[in-house]
Design a protein around this motif. Structure first.
Motif, mmCIF file in Angstrom:
data_model
loop_
_atom_site.group_PDB
_atom_site.id
_atom_site.type_symbol
_atom_site.label_atom_id
_atom_site.label_comp_id
_atom_site.label_asym_id
_atom_site.label_seq_id
_atom_site.Cartn_x
_atom_site.Cartn_y
_atom_site.Cartn_z
ATOM 1 N N VAL A 434 116.651 84.966 54.123
ATOM 2 C CA VAL A 434 117.990 85.150 54.659
ATOM 3 C C VAL A 434 118.986 85.073 53.508
ATOM 4 N N ALA A 435 120.054 85.830 53.630
ATOM 5 C CA ALA A 435 121.112 85.799 52.621
ATOM 6 C C ALA A 435 122.033 84.619 52.896
ATOM 7 N N THR A 436 122.403 83.916 51.843
ATOM 8 C CA THR A 436 123.319 82.779 51.956
ATOM 9 C C THR A 436 124.452 82.947 50.966
ATOM 10 N N ASP A 437 125.453 82.074 51.054
ATOM 11 C CA ASP A 437 126.606 82.166 50.160
ATOM 12 C C ASP A 437 126.202 82.008 48.700
ATOM 13 N N ASP A 438 125.134 81.234 48.442
ATOM 14 C CA ASP A 438 124.722 80.996 47.063
ATOM 15 C C ASP A 438 123.449 81.758 46.688
ATOM 16 N N GLY A 439 123.112 82.793 47.437
ATOM 17 C CA GLY A 439 121.952 83.620 47.109
ATOM 18 C C GLY A 439 121.115 83.940 48.318
ATOM 19 N N GLU A 440 119.943 83.354 48.397
ATOM 20 C CA GLU A 440 119.068 83.601 49.527
ATOM 21 C C GLU A 440 118.110 82.433 49.698
ATOM 22 N N ARG A 441 117.533 82.329 50.892
ATOM 23 C CA ARG A 441 116.574 81.283 51.207
ATOM 24 C C ARG A 441 115.381 81.872 51.919
ATOM 25 N N ARG A 442 114.221 81.297 51.681
ATOM 26 C CA ARG A 442 113.040 81.646 52.461
ATOM 27 C C ARG A 442 112.957 80.679 53.629
ATOM 28 N N VAL A 443 112.784 81.225 54.816
ATOM 29 C CA VAL A 443 112.727 80.410 56.011
ATOM 30 C C VAL A 443 111.585 80.867 56.901
ATOM 31 N N VAL A 444 111.234 80.014 57.836
ATOM 32 C CA VAL A 444 110.258 80.352 58.863
ATOM 33 C C VAL A 444 110.925 80.155 60.214
ATOM 34 N N LEU A 445 110.957 81.207 61.011
ATOM 35 C CA LEU A 445 111.565 81.145 62.330
ATOM 36 C C LEU A 445 110.472 80.987 63.370
ATOM 37 N N VAL A 446 110.580 79.935 64.150
ATOM 38 C CA VAL A 446 109.699 79.777 65.301
ATOM 39 C C VAL A 446 110.377 80.530 66.444
ATOM 40 N N ALA A 447 109.707 81.524 66.992
ATOM 41 C CA ALA A 447 110.378 82.421 67.932
ATOM 42 C C ALA A 447 109.479 82.725 69.124
ATOM 43 N N ASP A 448 110.114 82.991 70.243
ATOM 44 C CA ASP A 448 109.414 83.367 71.466
ATOM 45 C C ASP A 448 109.790 84.792 71.839
ATOM 46 N N PRO A 449 108.814 85.660 72.081
ATOM 47 C CA PRO A 449 109.145 87.037 72.480
ATOM 48 C C PRO A 449 109.973 87.036 73.761
ATOM 49 N N VAL A 450 110.985 87.908 73.797
ATOM 50 C CA VAL A 450 111.780 88.099 74.999
ATOM 51 C C VAL A 450 111.115 89.181 75.821
#
Length: 451
Positions: A434-450
């Motif tokens: 994801v893009a952030t104000d100071d660059g970018e971060r690697r993240v993991v999204l726990v998500a449920d299909p809609v």
């Protein structure tokens, strides 16, 4: 010199060819009598046929046709049991629903007859003929031409020509110069003896025929459509044509370039999504190709820097929050460079300027599934570390784990082994940046299909 023959005539292949002997009424009855293919019955079928006096090679070829027909049901539905195939021909053949999409384009343009240059086993020619168009189908390989001839035998206004597309004069085709042309260039090298494997070609000038041949035809004003691989680079697409990426049942199967009267007014690029129910959905743009996320960019390495060129409206959102929706655009949308247009329709924004994930607040409209994207509701946002993920999977007793990723070099299969999922629950993890104000971060999204 090419040879022409009607679609119900024998093809110019070796008389000793087992396949040719199956393309007779007697051979067809032999294959038809085998029914749907089952691996456990294959040897028994061959043994029985040989006991009945059938040549061993013909018996084996008949069982092979039974297997190919059964495999072909996914592409051709209830037509498959009436068709003949080669292994390569089936693999490369256009799915019937997609071929019918092509045929409808020609019919809508008022075209009465089409030359199918490079017809393979005849998949597109069949769809054109079913729409009532006259077809001259051209194929270089004699065996494949024989199969196309057999597959087109039920259509009166069809002719198969065995010859080289590059050597043929359109005026010399049976019936004279066609009103329009359809091409499906070969995009593989011949099989190598040492590996018996073919390899995809990515240079449009290495196709057979090359893209320059197609452009030369189009330059005469003739209506032309050409099917190419969906990974065709945007900078290889000629000006003045419509580029249509087609997704069928979740698979991006092709990009078609339409020239002259086959190109729709006001459409430069299109994403066409065909669902399981046969419905067709389209997202289009009159603008030329953008600098936004493409499929290649969306799979970039973690070290890839964002490009300012892709940061047009809407801008990236940064780290999303639990409860928001994440959309995964269909591959046709990504390939066509229509992610920004989809974002505008959904009221969403890019997570990262080089990655084709969209995020937005949930609303009544947003919970309705878009045909152009799969929606997920974000449950949690986790750090992108194996230790944290392993603990999360264990704590939540996750045994069935779907791992999706874009913009990271993690291998889902390897990560799944590291996380050792075990338990009664299911989960989807989306690994991205994801893009952030100071660059970018690697993240993991726990998500449920809609749903």
């Amino acid at each position: 010199m090419s040879s022409a023959y009607a679609s119900d005539a024998p093809a110019p292949v070796e008389e000793s060819s087992p396949l040719l002997r199956l393309l007779t009424p007697e051979g067809r009855a032999l294959v038809d009598g085998l029914g749907p293919y089952r691996e456990r019955d294959a040897l028994a079928h061959v043994t029985r046929l040989r006991a009945e006096g059938v040549d061993p090679e013909v018996a084996a070829a008949a069982v092979t046709q039974s297997r190919l027909r059964t495999a072909a049901a996914e592409k051709f539905g209830d037509r498959a049991p009436r068709m003949f195939f080669t292994r390569a021909g089936l693999e490369q053949a256009t799915r019937h629903a997609v071929a019918d999409l092509h045929a409808r384009r020609f019919a809508a343009a008022g075209v009465a007859n089409v030359a199918d240059l490079g017809c393979g086993i005849g998949a597109d020619a069949i769809a054109l003929a079913e729409r009532g168009l006259g077809v001259v189908a051209v194929e270089l390989d004699p065996t494949t031409a024989a199969v196309a001839s057999a597959n087109l035998a039920d259509f009166r206004d069809t002719t198969v020509v065995c010859g080289d597309v590059l050597d043929l004069g359109l005026d010399d085709l049976p019936g004279g110069r066609p009103e329009a042309v359809w091409l499906d260039p070969a995009r593989r090298t011949p099989d190598r003896p040492e590996s018996a494997a073919s390899h995809r070609l990515f240079d449009p000038e290495a196709f057979s025929p090359p893209l320059s041949f197609v452009e030369a035809l189009a330059a005469t004003g003739m209506p032309v459509g050409v099917k190419l691989g969906p990974g065709l680079p945007h900078d290889a697409i000629p000006s003045g044509c419509e580029a249509q990426w087609v997704s069928h049942r979740g698979d991006v199967v092709e990009v078609v370039l339409w020239f002259n009267t086959l190109a729709r007014e006001g459409v430069r690029r299109a994403a066409t999504v065909m669902d399981d129910d046969g419905r067709v959905h389209e997202l289009t743009s009159a603008e030329d190709f953008p600098q936004g996320p493409t499929d290649a960019q969306s799979q970039g390495s973690p070290s890839s820097e964002p490009t300012s060129e892709a940061s047009s409206e809407p801008t990236p959102r940064g780290v999303p929050n639990a409860g928001e929706l994440l959309w995964e655009p269909d591959g046709a949308v990504i390939r066509a460079g229509l992610v920004q247009e989809l974002a505008a329709d959904l009221g969403a924004q890019l997570l990262h300027p080089r990655i084709a994930y969209l995020v937005g607040l949930e609303s009544e409209d947003a919970t309705t599934a878009s045909p152009f994207a799969r929606a997920y509701r974000i449950r949690e946002v986790l750090p992108h570390t194996v230790k944290v993920l392993k603990t999360w999977v264990k704590t939540n007793q996750v045994g069935t784990l779907e791992i999706k990723k874009r913009g990271t070099d993690v291998t889902p299969e390897q990560l799944r082994k590291q996380l050792k999922p075990k338990g009664p629950n299911r989960a989807t993890l989306i690994l991205t940046r994801v893009a952030t104000d100071d660059g970018e971060r690697r993240v993991v999204l726990v998500a449920d299909p809609v749903r």
